[in-house]
Design an enzyme around this catalytic site. Structure first.
Site, PDB file in Angstrom:
ATOM      1  N   ASP A  42       0.783  -1.241   0.000  1.00 57.57           N
ATOM      2  CA  ASP A  42       0.000   0.000   0.000  1.00 57.57           C
ATOM      3  C   ASP A  42       0.817   1.295   0.000  1.00 57.57           C
ATOM      4  OD1 ASP A  42      -1.957  -1.930   0.193  1.00 57.57           O
ATOM      5  OD2 ASP A  42      -2.889  -1.159   2.020  1.00 57.57           O
ATOM      6  N   LYS A 140      -6.923  -5.098  -3.147  1.00 54.91           N
ATOM      7  CA  LYS A 140      -7.678  -5.677  -2.030  1.00 54.91           C
ATOM      8  C   LYS A 140      -8.621  -4.636  -1.457  1.00 54.91           C
ATOM      9  CE  LYS A 140      -3.987  -4.371   1.094  1.00 54.91           C
ATOM     10  NZ  LYS A 140      -4.756  -3.356   1.840  1.00 54.91           N
ATOM     11  N   CYS A 185      -2.235  -2.769   7.500  1.00 55.20           N
ATOM     12  CA  CYS A 185      -2.064  -3.679   6.359  1.00 55.20           C
ATOM     13  C   CYS A 185      -0.770  -4.489   6.415  1.00 55.20           C
ATOM     14  CB  CYS A 185      -2.222  -2.906   5.065  1.00 55.20           C
ATOM     15  SG  CYS A 185      -3.940  -2.332   4.890  1.00 55.20           S
TER      16      CYS A 185
HETATM   17  C1  VGL Z   1      -4.735   0.723   5.645  1.00 56.39           C
HETATM   18  C2  VGL Z   1      -6.302   1.630   7.035  1.00 56.39           C
HETATM   19  C3  VGL Z   1      -7.261   1.507   6.062  1.00 56.39           C
HETATM   20  C4  VGL Z   1      -3.314   0.298   5.444  1.00 56.39           C
HETATM   21  C5  VGL Z   1      -5.678   0.580   4.658  1.00 56.39           C
HETATM   22  O1  VGL Z   1      -2.844   0.264   4.285  1.00 56.39           O
HETATM   23  O2  VGL Z   1      -2.644   0.001   6.470  1.00 56.39           O
HETATM   24  N1  VGL Z   1      -5.052   1.236   6.834  1.00 56.39           N
HETATM   25  N2  VGL Z   1      -6.937   0.977   4.884  1.00 56.39           N
END
Ligand code: VGL
Ligand code: ZN
Length: 240
Positions: A42, A140, A185
């Site tokens: 991410d 995802k 994540c």
């Molecule tokens: C994430 C919160 C919401 C992450 C993704 O990438 O850690 N955190 N969505």
């Protein structure tokens, strides 16, 4: 006969000869092999400075990851990829604010600012990532009613993303996890990788956390308990 100066000089050489190699080994003792994969989690605009869910110092992971990726033959990246009106957005729940929680059918869900909406610039991978040899980008969190912090399993605990099958099909045994955010994540990915039977390393200086309601300390404790190894990028041997 050796004089005092010659003895000291010889001792000095011996000390250097015995100490230096082990010191070098300690600095970079892990060599990724063909059964190792780097998972870059991410690293998207929404989680970087100026993004809607910016992670403190998030931009600092990018050069660390770019450098480390050169040591890996196998690199997989992930992209948080939500629908508009996703269940994880506070704006979807009337009267709720970001960082509050709601109880959903699959358990407690932290609510976030709207982020990583499919096809938006915020959902794009950072343009500063430089990993042309990355072989897979897995998206995802694309089911409207289910979140997915983990790159392996959605938050319902049963819907697979297919990543474990992909990695096993490629004969990967070890995964190294880096990216954003450490306590969501990255941690959920590392824990699920353990459950799927992989040897798992989290590269601490290649990650940054959100840290809401004690989440960062809890994540490290959960990962330690699950046998996830906590390392630094300097522990990984640079590419030849
Ligand atoms: C994430 C919160 C919401 C992450 C993704 O990438 O850690 N955190 N969505
Ligand atoms: Zn998300």
């Amino acid at each position: 006969m050796l004089d005092r100066r010659q003895i000291l000089a010889a001792l000095g050489t011996t000390a250097l000869a015995t100490l230096a190699p082990s010191a070098l080994l300690a600095a970079a003792s892990i060599k990724p092999d063909d059964a190792s994969a780097l998972l870059v989690i991410d690293v998207q605009n929404c989680f970087l400075p100026g993004g809607s869910l910016a992670v403190k110092e998030g931009e600092q992971v990018v050069p660390v990851i770019n450098k480390m990726a050169k040591s890996f033959a196998n690199v997989v990246m992930t992209q948080d990829w939500h629908t508009p009106g996703h269940v994880s957005f506070a704006s979807t729940h009337s009267g709720k604010k970001p960082f509050e929680t709601v109880d959903l059918a699959y358990g407690k869900q932290v609510l976030w600012p709207d982020h990583c909406v499919q096809g938006t610039d915020g959902a794009a991978l950072s343009k500063d990532l430089s990993i042309p040899h990355a072989e897979l980008i897995i998206r995802k969190g694309f089911h409207k009613d289910v979140d997915s912090y983990s790159a392996f399993l959605e938050a319902d605990g049963k819907t697979s993303t297919g990543l474990a099958g992909y990695l096993k099909g490629r004969k990967i045994k070890r995964v190294f996890v880096a990216g954003l955010a450490t306590d969501f994540c990255v941690a959920w990915t590392a824990l699920d990788a353990r459950k799927a039977g992989f040897e798992v390393y989290v590269v601490e200086d290649a990650c940054r956390g959100i840290d809401t309601q004690g989440s960062l300390a809890k994540a490290w404790a959960d990962m330690a308990k699950a046998g996830v190894k906590r390392i630094q990028s300097a522990d990984i041997a640079a590419s030849a």
